[in-house]
Design a protein around this motif. Sequence first.
Motif, PDB file in Angstrom:
ATOM      1  N   PHE A  17       0.842  -1.126  -0.131  1.00 24.48           N
ATOM      2  CA  PHE A  17       0.023  -0.090  -0.026  1.00 24.48           C
ATOM      3  C   PHE A  17       0.848   1.172  -0.087  1.00 24.48           C
ATOM      4  O   PHE A  17       1.929   1.130  -0.448  1.00 24.48           O
ATOM      5  CB  PHE A  17      -0.872  -0.008   1.344  1.00 24.48           C
ATOM      6  N   SER A  18       0.274   2.368   0.241  1.00 24.84           N
ATOM      7  CA  SER A  18       0.919   3.713   0.390  1.00 24.84           C
ATOM      8  C   SER A  18       2.043   3.659   1.395  1.00 24.84           C
ATOM      9  O   SER A  18       1.880   2.912   2.325  1.00 24.84           O
ATOM     10  CB  SER A  18       0.195   4.811   0.506  1.00 24.84           C
ATOM     11  N   TYR A  19       3.341   4.189   1.243  1.00 20.57           N
ATOM     12  CA  TYR A  19       4.329   4.381   2.101  1.00 20.57           C
ATOM     13  C   TYR A  19       3.837   4.993   3.257  1.00 20.57           C
ATOM     14  O   TYR A  19       4.501   5.001   4.421  1.00 20.57           O
ATOM     15  CB  TYR A  19       5.630   5.016   1.475  1.00 20.57           C
ATOM     16  N   TRP A  20       2.982   5.962   3.281  1.00 18.74           N
ATOM     17  CA  TRP A  20       2.237   6.777   4.334  1.00 18.74           C
ATOM     18  C   TRP A  20       1.873   5.893   5.413  1.00 18.74           C
ATOM     19  O   TRP A  20       2.180   6.329   6.799  1.00 18.74           O
ATOM     20  CB  TRP A  20       1.311   7.790   3.994  1.00 18.74           C
ATOM     21  N   TYR A  21       1.225   4.745   5.008  1.00 17.41           N
ATOM     22  CA  TYR A  21       0.709   3.802   6.086  1.00 17.41           C
ATOM     23  C   TYR A  21       1.785   3.167   6.783  1.00 17.41           C
ATOM     24  O   TYR A  21       1.614   3.158   8.046  1.00 17.41           O
ATOM     25  CB  TYR A  21       0.000   2.879   5.383  1.00 17.41           C
ATOM     26  N   LEU A  22       2.815   2.900   6.331  1.00 19.81           N
ATOM     27  CA  LEU A  22       3.789   2.020   6.783  1.00 19.81           C
ATOM     28  C   LEU A  22       4.626   3.079   7.515  1.00 19.81           C
ATOM     29  O   LEU A  22       5.000   2.876   9.015  1.00 19.81           O
ATOM     30  CB  LEU A  22       4.638   1.442   5.796  1.00 19.81           C
ATOM     31  N   SER A  23       4.933   4.229   7.211  1.00 20.03           N
ATOM     32  CA  SER A  23       5.729   5.453   8.242  1.00 20.03           C
ATOM     33  C   SER A  23       4.851   5.461   9.193  1.00 20.03           C
ATOM     34  O   SER A  23       5.585   5.824  10.261  1.00 20.03           O
ATOM     35  CB  SER A  23       5.896   6.630   7.141  1.00 20.03           C
ATOM     36  N   LEU A  24       3.459   5.877   9.145  1.00 19.46           N
ATOM     37  CA  LEU A  24       2.739   6.274  10.355  1.00 19.46           C
ATOM     38  C   LEU A  24       2.664   4.976  11.309  1.00 19.46           C
ATOM     39  O   LEU A  24       2.871   5.306  12.466  1.00 19.46           O
ATOM     40  CB  LEU A  24       1.079   6.226   9.613  1.00 19.46           C
ATOM     41  N   PHE A  25       2.817   3.918  10.831  1.00 16.61           N
ATOM     42  CA  PHE A  25       2.935   2.606  11.915  1.00 16.61           C
ATOM     43  C   PHE A  25       4.070   2.585  12.561  1.00 16.61           C
ATOM     44  O   PHE A  25       4.036   2.285  13.862  1.00 16.61           O
ATOM     45  CB  PHE A  25       2.227   1.352  11.329  1.00 16.61           C
ATOM     46  N   PHE A  62       6.047   5.130  13.325  1.00 23.53           N
ATOM     47  CA  PHE A  62       5.962   6.191  14.119  1.00 23.53           C
ATOM     48  C   PHE A  62       5.138   5.912  15.383  1.00 23.53           C
ATOM     49  O   PHE A  62       5.334   6.399  16.641  1.00 23.53           O
ATOM     50  CB  PHE A  62       5.328   7.611  13.530  1.00 23.53           C
ATOM     51  N   TYR A  63       4.124   5.325  15.126  1.00 27.45           N
ATOM     52  CA  TYR A  63       3.015   4.551  16.270  1.00 27.45           C
ATOM     53  C   TYR A  63       4.013   3.654  17.234  1.00 27.45           C
ATOM     54  O   TYR A  63       3.830   3.722  18.522  1.00 27.45           O
ATOM     55  CB  TYR A  63       1.994   3.941  15.737  1.00 27.45           C
ATOM     56  N   PHE A  64       4.666   2.774  16.560  1.00 27.13           N
ATOM     57  CA  PHE A  64       5.601   1.918  17.196  1.00 27.13           C
ATOM     58  C   PHE A  64       6.498   2.598  18.088  1.00 27.13           C
ATOM     59  O   PHE A  64       6.894   2.285  19.345  1.00 27.13           O
ATOM     60  CB  PHE A  64       6.522   1.059  16.272  1.00 27.13           C
ATOM     61  N   SER A  65       7.227   3.758  17.609  1.00 22.66           N
ATOM     62  CA  SER A  65       8.085   4.648  18.409  1.00 22.66           C
ATOM     63  C   SER A  65       7.683   5.244  19.632  1.00 22.66           C
ATOM     64  O   SER A  65       8.049   5.223  20.612  1.00 22.66           O
ATOM     65  CB  SER A  65       8.618   5.439  17.375  1.00 22.66           C
ATOM     66  N   PHE A  66       6.162   5.694  19.404  1.00 22.30           N
ATOM     67  CA  PHE A  66       5.449   6.174  20.451  1.00 22.30           C
ATOM     68  C   PHE A  66       5.354   5.164  21.687  1.00 22.30           C
ATOM     69  O   PHE A  66       5.169   5.438  22.800  1.00 22.30           O
ATOM     70  CB  PHE A  66       4.111   6.849  19.893  1.00 22.30           C
ATOM     71  N   LEU A  67       4.728   3.930  21.269  1.00 17.84           N
ATOM     72  CA  LEU A  67       4.532   2.872  22.194  1.00 17.84           C
ATOM     73  C   LEU A  67       5.517   2.547  23.012  1.00 17.84           C
ATOM     74  O   LEU A  67       5.882   2.215  24.022  1.00 17.84           O
ATOM     75  CB  LEU A  67       4.008   1.605  21.282  1.00 17.84           C
ATOM     76  N   LEU A  79      11.880   7.684   9.422  1.00 14.68           N
ATOM     77  CA  LEU A  79      12.108   9.038   8.615  1.00 14.68           C
ATOM     78  C   LEU A  79      12.547   8.547   7.271  1.00 14.68           C
ATOM     79  O   LEU A  79      12.506   9.246   6.288  1.00 14.68           O
ATOM     80  CB  LEU A  79      13.131   9.741   9.479  1.00 14.68           C
ATOM     81  N   MET A  80      13.133   7.503   7.139  1.00 11.15           N
ATOM     82  CA  MET A  80      13.771   6.791   5.811  1.00 11.15           C
ATOM     83  C   MET A  80      12.711   6.680   4.852  1.00 11.15           C
ATOM     84  O   MET A  80      12.711   7.320   3.853  1.00 11.15           O
ATOM     85  CB  MET A  80      14.388   5.460   5.936  1.00 11.15           C
TER      86      MET A  80
END
Length: 443
Positions: free
Chosen positions: A17-25, A27-32, A69-70
């Motif tokens: 899918f779109s790279y935005w989905y993977l990037s968002l997840f 970042f979510y992992f980083s937050f967790l 960020l990559m």
Amino acid sequence: MMKFLLMTVFLTPLCFFSYWYLSLFLFYFSFLFMFMFNISKDYWFVSYNFGLDLLSYSMVMLSFWICSLMLLASEKIFKKNDYYELFMFNILFLMLSLLMVFSSLNFFIFYLFFEISLIPTFFLIIGWGYQPERISAGKYLLFYTLLASLPMMVGIFFIYKNVGSLEFYFLSLNLNSFLFYLCINMVFFIKMPMYLIHLWLPKAHVEAPISGSMILAGVMLKLGGYGLFRVMKMFLNIGMKINFIFITISLIGGVYVSFICLQQSDMKSLIAYSSVSHMGLVMSGLLTMNSMGMWGSLVLMLGHGLCSSGLFCLANISYERLNSRSLYLNKGLMNFMPALAMWWFLFSVGNMAAPPTLNLMGEILLINSLVMYSKMSMIMLAFISFFSACYSLFLYSYTQHGLFSSGIYSFTYITNREFLLLALHWIPLNFLVFKSEIFSVWI
């Protein structure tokens, strides 16, 4: 740790899918992952063969952040439809291997994933690099590391035969063997990289795509420092006798590499050589084997990972618009990209360790550590600090000032995505220093 390993594995379908989905997840992992933090001298979150201490936690957090960020930096690959599904899978595989490396409690599992993390980096360079020379750069990266990793495997077998365990907690050999010292540590010296065995790094950086440069500068160089942290307690006796040799090579090499930086005409090459100088300082601090050196090395590794990665992003933003990395063509950028001039300045002063960056805090601690080790090191430290300011200002002033010399008059504006990318490098680089007491757990 199992939930993070499984979460990373189950993200694989998002590669289509779109790279935005993977990037968002990610970042979510980083937050967790931030909520798992625990100020303790001991390991926490321990499961079978995996666990975290302050050092592991910092490196895993940095890996999550840089991998997120990559994806944010690599929009060009998705616009060109350049095998972007494979690209995203490659980054996920790299993230998984780094997570295993940094959270491993067993020396052999650490070694296994240390080598596995080389494979996706190699594919990043030869698959999405810019020029035909990327093939030779990939071979340099592969063979430099593999050449030194085979003696390390023999060393691991020797440890198991003598200790009966490969858990880091139980590694307490104190052999006076120079050969054993080299077998185990040479692969970390190459990965740092130490001066004289650093030639793979500028080639790999220059030929790598932006994501490859970011992961190399942000995380892969830190694998060497992390490995030295873990194994140095086995070499207390021999280290007291011979560490000064490697400290001397690193400090003299840091000065010499600073001179090399001042005559570079390629922006990425200059930033890559500056990494050699900074990581030489980290390695010297580690080899002094005092608590301030350890603390300073960790802080500077984090600071350098964020700052150097940000500088590569800036160089890539210019490259995407002018199709050149040459300092002679990237002149006067302030005239038509004034909003970017501020970011160039902020990251350049970060690179020379100006306040309030993590780089400054790390360098202060490392300078204290090295001066306590030997007062003679003051000479080289003064030169390294002075010339790091010289080449950082050289990079900033040469790119931003002067007449715009390129014949290209059409360009695209800086997008919100690029501003977000730079801000997410700069904010942790400058604001983590206000929470610096977390590192004092070692003192």
